[in-house]
Each structure stands twice: as structure tokens, then as C-alpha cells.
Design an enzyme around this catalytic site. Structure first.
Site, PDB file in Angstrom:
ATOM      1  N   HIS A 162       2.625 -31.484 -17.729  1.00 31.51           N
ATOM      2  CA  HIS A 162       3.372 -31.692 -18.730  1.00 31.51           C
ATOM      3  C   HIS A 162       2.392 -31.964 -20.060  1.00 31.51           C
ATOM      4  O   HIS A 162       1.728 -33.020 -19.636  1.00 31.51           O
ATOM      5  CB  HIS A 162       4.110 -33.045 -18.487  1.00 31.51           C
ATOM      6  CG  HIS A 162       4.938 -33.682 -19.827  1.00 31.51           C
ATOM      7  ND1 HIS A 162       6.158 -34.279 -19.641  1.00 31.51           N
ATOM      8  CD2 HIS A 162       4.634 -34.098 -20.893  1.00 31.51           C
ATOM      9  CE1 HIS A 162       6.490 -34.919 -20.906  1.00 31.51           C
ATOM     10  NE2 HIS A 162       5.316 -34.820 -21.733  1.00 31.51           N
ATOM     11  N   HIS A 185      10.701 -42.064 -21.740  1.00 29.64           N
ATOM     12  CA  HIS A 185       9.386 -42.334 -22.097  1.00 29.64           C
ATOM     13  C   HIS A 185       9.017 -43.686 -22.588  1.00 29.64           C
ATOM     14  O   HIS A 185       7.962 -43.885 -23.182  1.00 29.64           O
ATOM     15  CB  HIS A 185       8.834 -41.369 -23.097  1.00 29.64           C
ATOM     16  CG  HIS A 185       8.625 -39.789 -22.305  1.00 29.64           C
ATOM     17  ND1 HIS A 185       7.989 -39.552 -21.397  1.00 29.64           N
ATOM     18  CD2 HIS A 185       9.454 -38.949 -22.585  1.00 29.64           C
ATOM     19  CE1 HIS A 185       8.141 -38.428 -20.827  1.00 29.64           C
ATOM     20  NE2 HIS A 185       9.198 -38.034 -21.587  1.00 29.64           N
TER      21      HIS A 185
END
Length: 571
Positions: A251, A325
Site C-alpha cells: 500500500h 486511517h
């Protein structure tokens, strides 16, 4: 010779092929039509279980001992598989493996028998059902154990990812950090009837810190921007992977802090890597990480919340990014970070790149910007949307969609298996592989399973009221079966690295699941992605975010209505 009509035959034995023309089956309520390519049956010699039927002693059931007979036979099933094709066959299962795809019966009374039925054989009636390989989800955040029941209920039998529960790091990243957590999670996952594999934390420029996780049982390493996706960590992680024959998933750096997409590509140095959510809404260099789908050493995947592109896709993503996040909407920089990942143009292009075979893998991103129970469903919704908007693929026609169907089923079966070095055991309906099979009623295909087999044993099934006189009275629910309990859990596998098998600490975990090493991870390229290996030159306009493949603008509209949706989930 006695004859019956084609429709009557299909009612009794399922679809077939007559005179070179196959019967067709609609997949759920989509526009997709699967046409039978081959039937292994010999007309008049079909086997079927039940009162007055064929599988009886001296008829379709032989007197042979267990050593010569299969443990389980699935009769008259329609197999849909990227490798085997769309074929009608009996499926034999022996010692947890697929032992035969062909004609079942009694060779002492019937011709052409390749799968022997005996007194030791159980029967699963596959007439009128579709059989597929169990789905392989390579992007699992192991946040809560209840995910596994949801995954099984929608056809997933292998779960690969990382995490330790609802810890903040695991809510955002698919990595199980360090040897202690690796051991604890392998032991915890030992209680569930799915194949599992864990990623260690790959975001480190310390060779030793990565290697000790691989030795502790990690089947791969995951690089994530929230821990650091820098050129140094990428290079170190890939060095360890090359030494130990494991896969690396990435990622990449959304904010382009440690470099731009070109710097990340340079850090790969031509080495193989599995790119998660390659479109970018799930994370990765903004706005052009999608270019990775055109590289031969990158195995590009999607996560399911952007698939397919609908009128609600953009709106739901902002909140998902903020929560996942650990961002604060009151901080302008956090909000800008989230907004930079959500681009209508690249999300629309992702659908088309899947349809053309440039994106190779579908995964969920469970509870961390993805839905664990929708990997199969969203794959077929995307295939439907592309047929609606783009028409038949090359090789297909208005009559059937076999090429598109085989392309899309590869995205969650054989291709993730190849990418992670487990295709020798799972990923397709082939002889010699684990009998991890999913049975579907065509009307519920991709939505709600009829039965899930792990190594040939039922672990999940649609079943009625357990207090009723028969198994069908409502409410019919998908429930755990005997294969989900006790030492039957040995029907599942824990995938680990080869180097971990010689580590005494791993053997001391005393797992019920058998340990199997991944293999061949470093030699895989995009060319090995079955039916999904197109390598276009992809570019992104930095101002408009429009995506081009080999110079052609990729554009499609968002849909307002999808199949496999509300009509299946009102109750």
C-alpha cells in the site's frame, strides 16, 4: 431408445450439451449467461441418489472397498472455473482432495466410469447447482473473528492478511507485527474452518526485523504507508522476500512524501510485488498509482468498495478513509489527505481495466475500507455492469458470456492463489487440489451459498429450522456445519514460509491445521495471471485525473441500480 425432452432432462440432471449446443444458465439476476461447454455424462448412465434412483448397491454403487472408492461424490454439477472451464461433471473427493472430474458410478455395471462409488461414499446432489472453487481473499484485516463466519457464508475459504484484533494498527493495516503476535494469531486462527495466511509488517529498513517475522510463520510481508512505504523499506522488504520465496504486498505512499510513483517503481527493481487497491482510493500514490497495472512485475488488485462504480461510491469513501486511517476531520491536513485518494475518474477506469484483464485480483479489505462478505458479489456486479455498458467481450456473443465469466472468476480464485504461492493446493477445481468447493443455486449465485465444503467436508450451509421434522422449513439461514467443529478443523491449512517450517517455535504451537509452505512466489509475473494479464501503457492526466490505456481514454458512467442487491437482502 427412450427419449426425454431437453427441458425435462435439465430438470432431472441439470444443464447439458446436445449436438454441440450447451444449455445456458443465468448467474443470479445479472445479464451474465453461462453456457455448458462440455458434459462428461454418458446419456442414460447418469448417477443420482434417492428413492428409486441409481446410486444403489449393484446398480450405480459398487461393492468395492474404500481404497478404490471416493469418500464423497458431487453428482451432475455445473463447474464454473477459470482453468477447468464451464463443464458438467461428477466430482470425486478422496482424502480431502479432488480426485476426479468426470463420470461417477459402478464400473462393474456401467461404461466410462472414472469415479468409483462404493459403500464408503457419501453423495452431495449437484443437479441444478453450480460448483466453484472457494474464494481466496488476500486483503483481510483480522479485526474480529466474526468475519470468518461472514466470509464462509459468501463462499470464501482462504483468508490471507494480517492484524491482531481491533488494535489501532490492525484497523488500518494488514500486518501481524512481530513473532509474538504471529504465534498468537496462528493459534487463534486455528479454531476456524478456513485456510489462513498471515503477513508480517514489511515496513522496515531492517533486514533482521523482517526476517524474524518470516521465520515466525509469516507467509508474506505487507508494506503500508501508515508504517512507512519508503524506497528504503520497499527495497529491504523485497530483498528478504527474494531470500525466502515469499510475496510482498504494498500500500504505497498516498502523499508522495518519500517520493513519487516513479520512485516507488524504481525501488521495485523489477522484482515481483502484489499491489493492493491499485486504483488508489484504498491508498497509494495520488493520483497515478493505477499506472502499476501496466507493469509486468506488479500483480494488481482491487478492493471491493470501489467495485463497481456506482452513484454512491464517491460519497461513502470519505468517511471510510477518515475512520480507517485514524484521521481527524477537524484537521485540514487530515481532510486533504482523505480527499486526495478519492477520484471519480480513476474509480471509473478501474471497472474497464478489470474488464479488459489489466487488473488481475479482487479482494475485500475487510472492515478497513472493505466488506468481507462482498468479494464474490462485487466481482459479478462489475462483470454485469461492464456487459451492460460495453457489450460482449471478444470471444463472447449475445448468446453467452463464458469468456467474461472465466475472466472474472479468476480474479478471486486462481490468480490470488498464484500470486501468493498456494496454487498447488487451492484456487481452482482441478484434480489434486483441496476440495474447497462452493455449491450455489443459480438464482443465488454469488450472493448466498447453498453449501461450502472444506477438504470435502461441509463447514457452512443454508439450512432450515433445526427443530423441524426436515431440514428445509423456514427460517433458512446459513449456519456453521460439522466441519466447523472439533478436530475436523484439520481440514484447513495454515500457509507459512518455507523457512518457518524448520523453526522449533512454530512446531511448538501445536496447531490442528496442517502447515503448508508457500512456494514459487518470486518467479510469478503479470503474465502468469490467468485470463487477466493485459499490460497496457497507463497514464493519468495530473490535472483532470483522466486515465488512458495505450492512448485510449477510459471512461464509464456510474450505475444507479445493480443486480445481486436489494431483492436478495430484504429478509
Amino acid at each position: 431408445m427412450t427419449r426425454i425432452s431437453r427441458s425435462a432432462y435439465a430438470e432431472i440432471y441439470g444443464p447439458t450439451v446436445v449436438g454441440g449446443v450447451g444449455d445456458r444458465v443465468r448467474l443470479a439476476d445479472t445479464l451474465l449467461l453461462a453456457e455448458v461447454e462440455k458434459d462428461h455424462t454418458i446419456f442414460g448412465e447418469e448417477v443420482k441418489f434417492g428413492g428409486g434412483k441409481v446410486i444403489r448397491d449393484g446398480m450405480g454403487q459398487s461393492q468395492r472397498l474404500a481404497t478404490d472408492c471416493v469418500d464423497t461424490v458431487i453428482t451432475n454439477a455445473l463447474i464454473i472455473d477459470a482453468v477447468t472451464g464451464i463443464v458438467k461433471a461428477d466430482i470425486g473427493i478422496k482424502d480431502g482432495l479432488i480426485s476426479g472430474i468426470g463420470k461417477a458410478g459402478n464400473p462393474d455395471t456401467q461404461p466410462g466410469v472414472t469415479i468409483i462409488i462404493g459403500a464408503s461414499t457419501e453423495v452431495v446432489a449437484g443437479e441444478g447447482l453450480i460448483v466453484t472453487a472457494g474464494a481466496i481473499d488476500t486483503h483481510i484485516h483480522f479485526i474480529c473473528p466474526q468475519q470468518i463466519e461472514e466470509a464462509l457464508a459468501t463462499g470464501t475459504t482462504t483468508m490471507i492478511g494480517g492484524g491482531t484484533g481491533p488494535a489501532t494498527g490492525s484497523l488500518a493495516t494488514t500486518s501481524t507485527s512481530g513473532p509474538w503476535h504471529m504465534a498468537a494469531m496462528l493459534q487463534a486462527l486455528d479454531a476456524f474452518p478456513v485456510n489462513v495466511g498471515l503477513f508480517g509488517k514489511g515496513s522496515s529498513s531492517s533486514h533482521g526485523a523482517l526476517l524474524e517475522q518470516v521465520r515466525a510463520g509469516a507467509m508474506g510481508l505487507k508494506i503500508h504507508e501508515d508504517w512507512a512505504s519508503t524506497p528504503a523499506s520497499i527495497d529491504t522488504c523485497l530483498n528478504v522476500a527474494e531470500e525466502t520465496d515469499i510475496q510482498v504486498a504494498i500500500h504505497s505512499d498516498t502523499l508522495n512524501e518519500s517520493g513519487f510513483v516513479e520512485d516507488t517503481f524504481a525501488a521495485f527493481k523489477g522484482r515481483t510485488i502484489h499491489s493492493f487497491h491499485t486504483e488508489g482510493a484504498g491508498g497509494g500514490h495520488a493520483p497515478d498509482i493505477i499506472r502499476a497495472a501496466g507493469m509486468p512485475n506488479v500483480l494488481p488488485a482491487s478492493t471491493n468498495p470501489t467495485m463497481p462504480f456506482t452513484r454512491n461510491t464517491i460519497d461513502e469513501h470519505l468517511d471510510m478513509v477518515m475512520v480507517c486511517h485514524h484521521l481527524d476531520p477537524s484537521i485540514a491536513e487530515d481532510l486533504a489527505f482523505a480527499e486526495s485518494r478519492i477520484r471519480r475518474e480513476t474509480i471509473a477506469a478501474e471497472d474497464i481495466l478489470h474488464d479488459l484483464g489489466a487488473f488481475s485480483i479482487m479482494s475485500s479489505d475487510s472492515q478497513a475500507m472493505g466488506r468481507v462478505g462482498e468479494i464474490v458479489l462485487r466481482t459479478w456486479q462489475t462483470a454485469h455492469k461492464m456487459k451492460l455498458q460495453r457489450g460482449p467481450l471478444q470471444g463472447d456473443s449475445e448468446r453467452s458470456d463464458n469468456e467474461r465469466i472465466k475472466r472474472y472468476i479468476a480474479k478471486y480464485t486462481i490468480n490470488p492463489a498464484v500470486a501468493h504461492g498456494i496454487a498447488h493446493l487451492v484456487g481452482s477445481v482441478e484434480v489434486g487440489k483441496l476440495a474447497d468447493l462452493v455449491l450455489w443455486k443459480p438464482a443465488f449465485f454469488g450472493v448466498k451459498v447453498n453449501m461450502v465444503l472444506k477438504s470435502g467436508m461441509a463447514v457452512s450451509a443454508s439450512i432450515g429450522d433445526m427443530g423441524a421434522s426436515i431440514s428445509t422449513p423456514q427460517p433458512v439461514q446459513i449456519r456453521p456445519m460439522w466441519g466447523s467443529h472439533g478436530k475436523a478443523l484439520r481440514t484447513s491449512v495454515a500457509f507459512v514460509s518455507q523457512v518457518s517450517l524448520s523453526n522449533p517455535a512454530v512446531s511448538e504451537l501445536e496447531l490442528n491445521k496442517r502447515l503448508e509452505a508457500v512456494r514459487g512466489c518470486r518467479g510469478v509475473t503479470k503474465h502468469d495471471m490467468v485470463r487477466n494479464n493485459w499490460l497496457p501503457a497507463i497514464s493519468v492526466d495530473p490535472q483532470t485525473y483522466q486515465v488512458y490505456a495505450d492512448g485510449q481514454l477510459l471512461r464509464c458512467e456510474a450505475l444507479a441500480e445493480l443486480p445481486m442487491a436489494q431483492r436478495y437482502f430484504l429478509f
